[in-house]
Structure formats: structure tokens, C-alpha cells
Design an enzyme around this catalytic site. Structure first.
Site, PDB file in Angstrom:
ATOM      1  N   GLY A 276       0.837  -1.198   0.000  1.00 50.30           N
ATOM      2  CA  GLY A 276       0.000   0.000   0.000  1.00 50.30           C
ATOM      3  C   GLY A 276       0.867   1.241   0.000  1.00 50.30           C
ATOM      4  O   GLY A 276       1.966   1.257  -0.561  1.00 50.30           O
ATOM      5  N   GLU A 277       0.373   2.312   0.604  1.00 47.20           N
ATOM      6  CA  GLU A 277       1.051   3.603   0.713  1.00 47.20           C
ATOM      7  C   GLU A 277       1.111   4.367  -0.609  1.00 47.20           C
ATOM      8  O   GLU A 277       1.348   5.567  -0.619  1.00 47.20           O
ATOM      9  CB  GLU A 277       2.488   3.461   1.243  1.00 47.20           C
ATOM     10  N   GLY A 278       0.952   3.687  -1.741  1.00 49.67           N
ATOM     11  CA  GLY A 278       1.185   4.282  -3.051  1.00 49.67           C
ATOM     12  C   GLY A 278       2.435   3.743  -3.711  1.00 49.67           C
ATOM     13  O   GLY A 278       2.839   4.208  -4.785  1.00 49.67           O
TER      14      GLY A 278
END
Length: 379
Positions: A346-348
């Protein structure tokens, strides 16, 4: 704001797409030799409404963070406080997303849309709420190219409520809370685009947020949660079985109607999922690509597509998350991921790794010579 944004979303421009296909046929390469990159550049021309489309730069990552009442059901071994602690890490520049953003030259904006515990003090200025409620990033009316420095992430304080309610017991959110979070995402998109961003990248942070993501995907796709629920941070068999049953029980309790996407988000979604829905809609309304990250992003993308089907034209699937629900959602959206590295952070992070692929697809239309201009003989 939501209705105005949805009304601004239009289908792809067919003449621009035709022009892009024709241009590819004249470039100094065999027809179709760039495979999926050619298809992507054609889609982006259709989104922009002209050929070639603008280069997707500079890039801006928006990380939406929230906590989840369903954490109380033991769906993850990680303590809820990690959400706020990781925001501190983002702002200090020490997370994987920061490393990848520096590599890509992308700015990072962190949006607290529903964190339940105090965020540690960290570097980076914070935006404060406005008189109208949700805050604006301190980028309004900034000239083009004046996005936050890639070395100084920004924090936006837009907390709708301190975490969702437990979706296994009651609706996670009210409709008003969902709308507030969605419209926060739209505002963030507008602020970043007004500041000069050429492409938006989705990011997320929220301990336990793969559980509502699995529920959202199951609701929109009409599937059993066993097909959409993954192991998230790597839970053991017992925790995974509990997680599947929690999602299944929540869907039985609420029976969310996929024809009512705000209702689905209210019943089983998260504040970061709702805000990402708004970011996607905001990008689509501005005819700007939004590069999707993992399972949280694609679950939000399903909600955005249910609200505005033509919003899919702005979506680019950065990667295929290892979470099974991500593949289900991408298939339903009709999107092929650009990379597949087994990521599930996740996080980008996956979106940032895919960013050079998107830029390369567009740069071909800008910079590669045609057979005529280069004096190269065709077959």
C-alpha cells in the site's frame, strides 16, 4: 460538490483516440510493437481530448489515512496506533513510499481523514480546517509547478471522525460522513491539480483497512468474501479465517446495494476508501489520469465507477496487488495492471513504481519520429 463533480465526468474523446492510433501507425517502429503501452497512450489521449496527451508530470501522491472499528474483531495483529505512527514516518520521509517518491520526483501529501490516535510531531507543515469544514491544502492558487517539495511531505488535517465504527456490528459510517470524506478527496484532487500536478497517485494508510476493502469488493462484485479477502499484512490461518467470516457476517447484516455506492461505503467502507473515491472522481472530472495503487485503491475505484461509469477512463492500474480482491476489482473495472511484483504494502508504492511506464507511454507520442520525418522506409 459531489454531484457537480460527477456531472463533469465525460466519456473518452474518440477523435483523439483515433488520432493517437493513427500516429502510432506512422512512428518509426513496427505497428503494435509497444503492446500495452500503445493502448495506454491511446486511452490517455482520449482522456485529455487531444493527441498527443500532456506528459503526466509532475506527479503527486495523495495518501489518505484512517482507522477502523473492525480492528476490535482481531482481523490484524498490528495495533491501531501504527496508523498514526506511520503518518509520522511519512512526514519524516522514512517510509518506502518516500523513497520511491524521491526516486520518481513525486510530491507526497498525507491526509488524515479518519485517524483515531494522535499523530506524532514530525517535519512538514500541516493544513488546518477552513471555515467551510474540511480543510484545503495550502496550495490553493499556487502557480503551476509549485507542488510540495518531494523532500517535504505535507499533512492535511481533514479528520471526519476518529476511525469508523465496527462494520461487523453496525454501519461503519453515516451517509453524511461518507459524503464528507468523498468531498475531501475531491478537494485534495482539485488543490493538487490547481498547483500543477499532471497525474495523481493514490496512497493509503490504515491498520485493518484490507477488511473493509474486501467487503467493498465483494459487495460491488457480488462475490463471496472468500474470493475477495486476503491476508493483508500476512496474518496466520486462524486470523485469516476470522477475517473472512467478519466480512461475510457484515455483508449479511447490511446487505449493501451496489446500485447505491454511497450506501455501500457507509455500510462497510472506510474513510480512506471514501476519500480515495473522491480523489478518483476529482481527477476524472479534470480529465487527468489517476494511477491506482493496490487493493484499497481499486476497492475505492469500484465505488467511483459505480457513481460515474466514465470515471474508469481516468484510471490507470499501477500494479496487481497480491491481495485476491485486487484482481477481482481490476477485472470488473476492465483494467490491466502495468506491473505485477507481488506487492501488498500500500502507501502508493506500486503506483510510484509504475509511474515511469505511464510517462514512457505518453513520451513516445511526443518524441518518436515518424517514418516520413526520419526518412525511414516503411515495409
Amino acid at each position: 460538490m459531489l454531484e457537480t463533480t460527477i456531472a463533469a465526468i465525460r466519456p473518452p474523446d474518440e477523435p483523439a483516440m483515433t488520432a493517437a492510433r493513427e500516429l502510432h501507425g506512422r512512428l518509426t517502429k513496427p505497428a503494435g510493437s509497444l503492446g500495452a503501452l500503445e493502448d495506454l497512450s491511446v486511452r490517455l489521449a482520449g482522456l485529455a481530448g487531444h493527441c498527443p496527451p500532456p506528459l503526466p508530470e509532475p506527479a503527486a501522491v495523495a495518501i489518505f489515512a484512517g482507522d477502523h472499528g473492525v480492528h476490535a474483531q482481531g482481523v490484524t495483529p498490528w495495533p491501531q496506533e501504527v496508523t498514526a505512527q506511520m503518518i509520522g514516518n511519512f512526514l519524516a520521509g522514512g517510509a518506502v513510499v518516500n523513497a520511491f517518491a524521491r526516486q520518481a520526483g513525486a510530491s507526497v501529501t498525507v491526509v488524515d481523514v479518519g485517524v483515531a490516535t494522535p499523530i506524532p510531531a514530525a517535519a512538514g507543515p500541516a493544513a488546518t480546517p477552513t471555515a467551510d469544514g474540511p480543510p484545503a491544502i495550502p496550495l490553493t492558487r499556487a502557480p503551476a509547478g509549485s507542488l510540495p517539495s518531494r523532500d517535504v511531505p505535507r499533512l492535511v488535517a481533514a479528520n471526519v471522525r476518529p476511525g469508523t465504527r465496527d462494520l461487523s456490528v453496525t454501519a461503519a459510517l453515516t451517509r453524511d460522513e461518507v459524503r464528507s470524506a468523498v468531498e475531501t478527496g475531491i478537494r485534495v484532487a482539485d488543490e493538487l491539480l490547481d498547483a500543477g500536478a499532471g497525474i495523481l497517485l493514490t496512497g493509503d494508510m490504515g491498520i485493518g483497512n484490507t477488511t473493509p476493502a474486501a467487503a467493498l469488493i465483494a459487495a460491488f462484485a457480488g462475490l463471496d468474501p472468500a474470493e475477495t479477502t486476503g491476508r493483508g499484512t500476512g496474518v496466520d490461518d486462524q486470523t485469516y479465517a476470522r477475517k473472512v467470516e467478519v466480512v461475510r457476517a457484515a455483508l449479511r447484516r447490511h446487505a449493501p446495494d451496489p446500485a447505491d455506492p454511497l450506501g455501500v461505503l457507509a455500510a462497510v467502507g472506510g474513510l480512506e476508501h471514501a476519500a480515495l473515491t473522491g480523489l478518483i472522481l476529482g481527477a476524472a472530472a479534470r480529465r487527468t489520469p489517476v494511477l491506482l495503487d493496490g487493493v484499497i485503491a481499486v476497492s475505492a475505484a469500484l465505488a467511483a465507477a459505480a457513481l460515474a461509469p466514465h470515471a474508469v477512463g481516468a484510471m490507470v492500474a499501477g500494479h496487481r496487488s497480491a491481495e485476491p480482491g485486487a484482481t477481482v476489482a481490476l477485472r470488473r473495472l476492465g483494467l490491466e495492471p502495468l506491473i505485477d511484483l507481488g506487492l501488498r504494502l500500500g502507501e502508493g508504492t506500486g503506483a510510484l513504481l509504475a509511474l515511469p511506464v505511464v510517462t514512457g507511454a505518453v513520451r513516445v507520442l511526443h518524441e518518436v519520429a515518424t517514418f516520413d520525418s526520419a526518412g525511414v522506409a516503411e515495409k
